[in-house]
Design an enzyme around this catalytic site. Structure first.
Site, mmCIF file in Angstrom:
data_model
loop_
_atom_site.group_PDB
_atom_site.id
_atom_site.type_symbol
_atom_site.label_atom_id
_atom_site.label_comp_id
_atom_site.label_asym_id
_atom_site.label_seq_id
_atom_site.Cartn_x
_atom_site.Cartn_y
_atom_site.Cartn_z
ATOM 1 N N HIS A 181 3.122 0.723 7.050
ATOM 2 C CA HIS A 181 3.322 0.285 5.793
ATOM 3 C C HIS A 181 3.692 1.786 5.086
ATOM 4 O O HIS A 181 2.886 2.887 5.571
ATOM 5 C CB HIS A 181 2.712 -0.331 4.867
ATOM 6 C CG HIS A 181 0.988 0.109 4.929
ATOM 7 N ND1 HIS A 181 0.402 0.753 6.036
ATOM 8 C CD2 HIS A 181 0.058 -0.099 4.023
ATOM 9 C CE1 HIS A 181 -0.895 0.757 5.746
ATOM 10 N NE2 HIS A 181 -1.154 0.401 4.499
ATOM 11 N N HIS A 206 -9.038 -3.086 8.349
ATOM 12 C CA HIS A 206 -7.821 -3.942 7.693
ATOM 13 C C HIS A 206 -7.491 -4.936 8.944
ATOM 14 O O HIS A 206 -7.083 -4.370 10.100
ATOM 15 C CB HIS A 206 -6.700 -3.493 7.236
ATOM 16 C CG HIS A 206 -7.242 -2.673 5.797
ATOM 17 N ND1 HIS A 206 -7.851 -3.205 4.796
ATOM 18 C CD2 HIS A 206 -6.895 -1.350 5.359
ATOM 19 C CE1 HIS A 206 -7.860 -2.324 3.917
ATOM 20 N NE2 HIS A 206 -7.400 -1.209 4.179
ATOM 21 N N HIS A 222 0.688 6.269 2.105
ATOM 22 C CA HIS A 222 1.269 5.152 1.542
ATOM 23 C C HIS A 222 0.609 5.059 0.012
ATOM 24 O O HIS A 222 -0.447 5.410 -0.115
ATOM 25 C CB HIS A 222 1.423 3.866 2.414
ATOM 26 C CG HIS A 222 -0.176 3.372 2.686
ATOM 27 N ND1 HIS A 222 -1.021 3.728 3.725
ATOM 28 C CD2 HIS A 222 -1.132 2.666 1.880
ATOM 29 C CE1 HIS A 222 -2.313 3.203 3.721
ATOM 30 N NE2 HIS A 222 -2.253 2.525 2.559
ATOM 31 N N TYR A 262 -12.113 2.717 1.245
ATOM 32 C CA TYR A 262 -11.818 2.604 -0.198
ATOM 33 C C TYR A 262 -12.768 3.585 -0.932
ATOM 34 O O TYR A 262 -13.924 3.221 -0.908
ATOM 35 C CB TYR A 262 -11.463 1.416 -0.712
ATOM 36 C CG TYR A 262 -10.308 0.475 -0.276
ATOM 37 C CD1 TYR A 262 -9.247 1.164 -0.296
ATOM 38 C CD2 TYR A 262 -10.599 -0.871 -0.164
ATOM 39 C CE1 TYR A 262 -7.942 0.468 0.245
ATOM 40 C CE2 TYR A 262 -9.348 -1.485 0.237
ATOM 41 C CZ TYR A 262 -7.971 -0.946 0.490
ATOM 42 O OH TYR A 262 -6.967 -1.531 0.827
ATOM 43 N N GLU A 306 -7.597 5.863 -0.561
ATOM 44 C CA GLU A 306 -7.992 5.451 0.794
ATOM 45 C C GLU A 306 -7.710 6.596 1.843
ATOM 46 O O GLU A 306 -6.879 7.244 1.789
ATOM 47 C CB GLU A 306 -7.072 4.084 1.224
ATOM 48 C CG GLU A 306 -7.277 3.648 2.463
ATOM 49 C CD GLU A 306 -6.393 2.530 3.033
ATOM 50 O OE1 GLU A 306 -5.225 2.417 2.496
ATOM 51 O OE2 GLU A 306 -6.870 1.575 3.783
ATOM 52 N N HIS A 330 -4.096 1.758 -4.779
ATOM 53 C CA HIS A 330 -4.711 2.850 -4.305
ATOM 54 C C HIS A 330 -3.463 3.785 -3.723
ATOM 55 O O HIS A 330 -2.320 3.644 -3.401
ATOM 56 C CB HIS A 330 -5.520 2.652 -3.210
ATOM 57 C CG HIS A 330 -5.046 1.954 -1.918
ATOM 58 N ND1 HIS A 330 -5.021 0.615 -1.980
ATOM 59 C CD2 HIS A 330 -4.426 2.478 -0.933
ATOM 60 C CE1 HIS A 330 -4.531 0.153 -0.628
ATOM 61 N NE2 HIS A 330 -3.934 1.409 -0.067
#
Lengths: 96, 314
Positions: free
Chosen positions: B206, B252, B150, B261, B271, B220
């Site tokens: 996501h 997260h 993503h 990151y 990431e 990112h």
């Protein structure tokens, strides 16, 4: 090993010739220069070099114009010292 | 839903040799092509299309465009109509405009990012094949990422002047491109301003995310890894290779993902992301994070937002 004076913050630290200014600063736990991507891309570590010899790697034109670069303005993460260096923070934030 | 997944992302780099070294030897991608302009095309071992990242030599960092793959060629006609009806200019570019890709739609989403939709890209196969495959190939480099998972894009946001392109681009992705909202961060005195959104077009939490910031940019691009152990080992590899890490292994709150990151040599944030959190579904209730818990949403362990999260990006 060269001394880096950050005039605007009244701080100093030591930096090797093969280290850029932020690697050496972070390695001794200082934060007198804003630290971001360490790749010359994000622009947060913009400084004005007031005195000293340095080598500079390529940095984003979005954040440092050719004219600015000629005036000694750089992203600290692209700067490698070749002598004692005196600098000041140019601006504390990017995206302006 | 006929947008299937993130197809590729085109990233600008300051030094192409340093960039290729990072994307191959740190991220574990495989170089598949160099075009006459010097753009370098790469894929991960578990991806089957020709490329998922294009590195473009430039005098600045950031993202040129992001492209999503739709299920069938006919979907492009449907989306062309819908994007036009939404008041957004859309250009149809012929096959080959994007290397190894069929005809495509090119347009700018409300957050100013350039996006493409396409239905076909040259198939080259994964590194383990499709017949009695081993679970992973030999000779993986670096963190050996499975696929580009993503991207998170920064969107112009200034509620004092009424600018909120996070909300605008989220509506566009949902209403026009058939994504669905999975999680969001709501801020402001009444908690009614959408600062950040995570959207899916598949079953993962996501496929794209949007966060508000001063200007449009790339926050990112993320690579999928299998497990928490892989994330820990990835951080070891990054330290060995002197890669600048932004946030060490952490969870997260939002998406429940395991993350690191870090930055490519031009300062574009990457990431490594593991843990598919939960099964995302269009009818799953939307998760909302409030402004006072934003720190825990992004970094669940420290519960503190680091300043670089919203100020450092390309």
């Amino acid at each position: 090993m060269h001394t880096i004076f950050v005039k605007s913050e009244e701080e100093e630290y030591q930096c090797r010739e093969d280290q850029h200014l932020l690697v050496a600063m972070k390695a001794v736990g200082k934060s007198c220069i804003p630290s971001g991507c360490h790749g010359g891309g994000c622009g947060v570590c913009k400084v004005r070099i007031l005195a000293g010899d340095v080598e500079r790697k390529v940095m984003s034109r979005k954040h440092v114009s050719e004219e600015e670069q000629q005036q000694g303005i750089s992203l600290a993460c692209r700067v490698f010292p070749r002598s004692t260096v005196t600098l000041e923070i140019y601006e504390s934030t990017t995206h302006q | 839903m006929s947008v299937m997944r993130l197809g590729h992302i085109n990233v600008r780099v300051l030094d192409i040799e340093e960039a290729v070294d990072h994307y191959v030897n740190v991220n574990g991608m495989i170089q598949t092509h160099v075009d006459p302009l010097g753009n370098v095309y790469l894929k991960c071992w578990d991806e089957w299309d020709k490329y998922s990242v294009v590195l473009s030599p430039s005098d600045q960092a950031g993202m040129n465009h992001i492209a999503y793959k739709v299920k069938s060629d006919a979907d492009l006609d449907m989306y062309k109509t819908r994007i036009t009806e939404a008041g957004i200019d859309v250009e149809e570019v012929p096959a080959g405009t994007l290397e190894f890709v069929g005809r495509a739609l090119k347009f700018k989403v409300p957050s100013e990012h350039e996006m493409y939709l396409y239905a076909e890209k040259e198939y080259v196969g994964t590194s383990v094949g499709t017949t009695n495959p081993d679970p992973w190939p030999d000779d993986l480099k670096g963190v050996g990422a499975h696929w580009v998972d993503h991207a998170l894009l920064m969107c112009p946001f200034d509620p004092e002047t009424g600018v909120n392109t996070v909300a605008e681009v989220t509506s566009f992705m949902v209403d026009v491109l058939d994504f669905y909202l999975v999680e969001q961060v709501m801020v402001g005195p009444d908690g009614d301003i959408q600062l950040a959104t995570w959207l899916s077009c598949s079953n993962t939490p996501h496929d794209i995310a949007f966060v508000g910031g001063p200007v449009s940019g790339l926050h990112h691009l993320a690579y999928f890894l299998d497990s928490w152990n892989d994330v820990l080992k990835a951080a070891d590899i990054m330290s060995k290779k002197r890669v600048k890490i932004d946030v060490t292994p952490q969870r997260h709150g939002i998406t429940r993902g395991y993350t690191i990151y870090y930055f490519d040599p031009s300062g574009n944030r990457n990431e490594t992301f593991a843990g598919l959190g939960y099964l995302a579904q269009p009818d799953r209730p939307v998760t909302t994070w409030t402004e006072d818990q934003l720190g825990a949403g992004i970094f669940y362990h420290t519960r503190e937002l680091v300043e670089s999260f919203t100020t450092v990006y390309t």
